[in-house]
Motif scaffolding. Structure first.
Motif: not given
Length: 150
Positions: A14-16, A77-79, A86-88
């Protein structure tokens, strides 16, 4: 973080995807190398378009690239510590970077979360650069505070 390793792998993908669709981060060629709850490693490949110009620059990567990778890695990293990563959303409150030496290779940033509260997370980041012989050498360190949004 709920879901264990499989959830982490899903989050890394998701991040990529987020990075690949983000104009500036995509321009930098930023990639996710490693992710686990509270820890993230990102890479920006060396490219002349990211270097300083002028006398004495010697192909050194612009310090703003190191600040960007640190900011991005810290926030992500905090996420990764959140129940719904993925929703915040997160946004940088404060970022401090200390430059230690010039970088003239790929930049690799490792972010480690110090603490995640209900509204703020704090991470420490180490930025390393590859030397001509392929070793990583620390080029900057940083610390950031990130606002957490539901």
């Amino acid at each position: 973080m709920a879901g264990g390793l499989l959830h982490c792998m899903d989050e890394a993908a998701f991040l990529q995807t987020h990075i690949d669709q983000h104009g500036f981060l995509s321009f930098l060629g930023l990639t996710v190398e490693d992710l686990e709850p509270g820890r993230l490693r990102l890479r920006v490949p060396y490219d002349e378009k990211l270097t300083n110009t002028g006398p004495g620059a010697n192909g050194q990567v612009h310090g703003g690239v190191a600040a960007t990778i640190a900011d991005t890695a810290g926030g992500l990293a905090v996420r990764s510590t959140l129940d719904e990563p993925t929703q915040t959303g997160v946004a940088t409150i404060d970022l401090n970077i200390s430059y230690l030496r010039p970088a003239a290779g790929d930049l690799v940033c490792t972010a480690n979360v110090v603490r995640t509260g209900s509204t703020v997370g704090v991470a420490e980041m180490t930025i390393e650069s590859e030397t001509p012989d392929g070793k990583l050498k620390e080029v900057a360190v940083g610390r950031g505070s990130f606002r957490i949004f539901d």
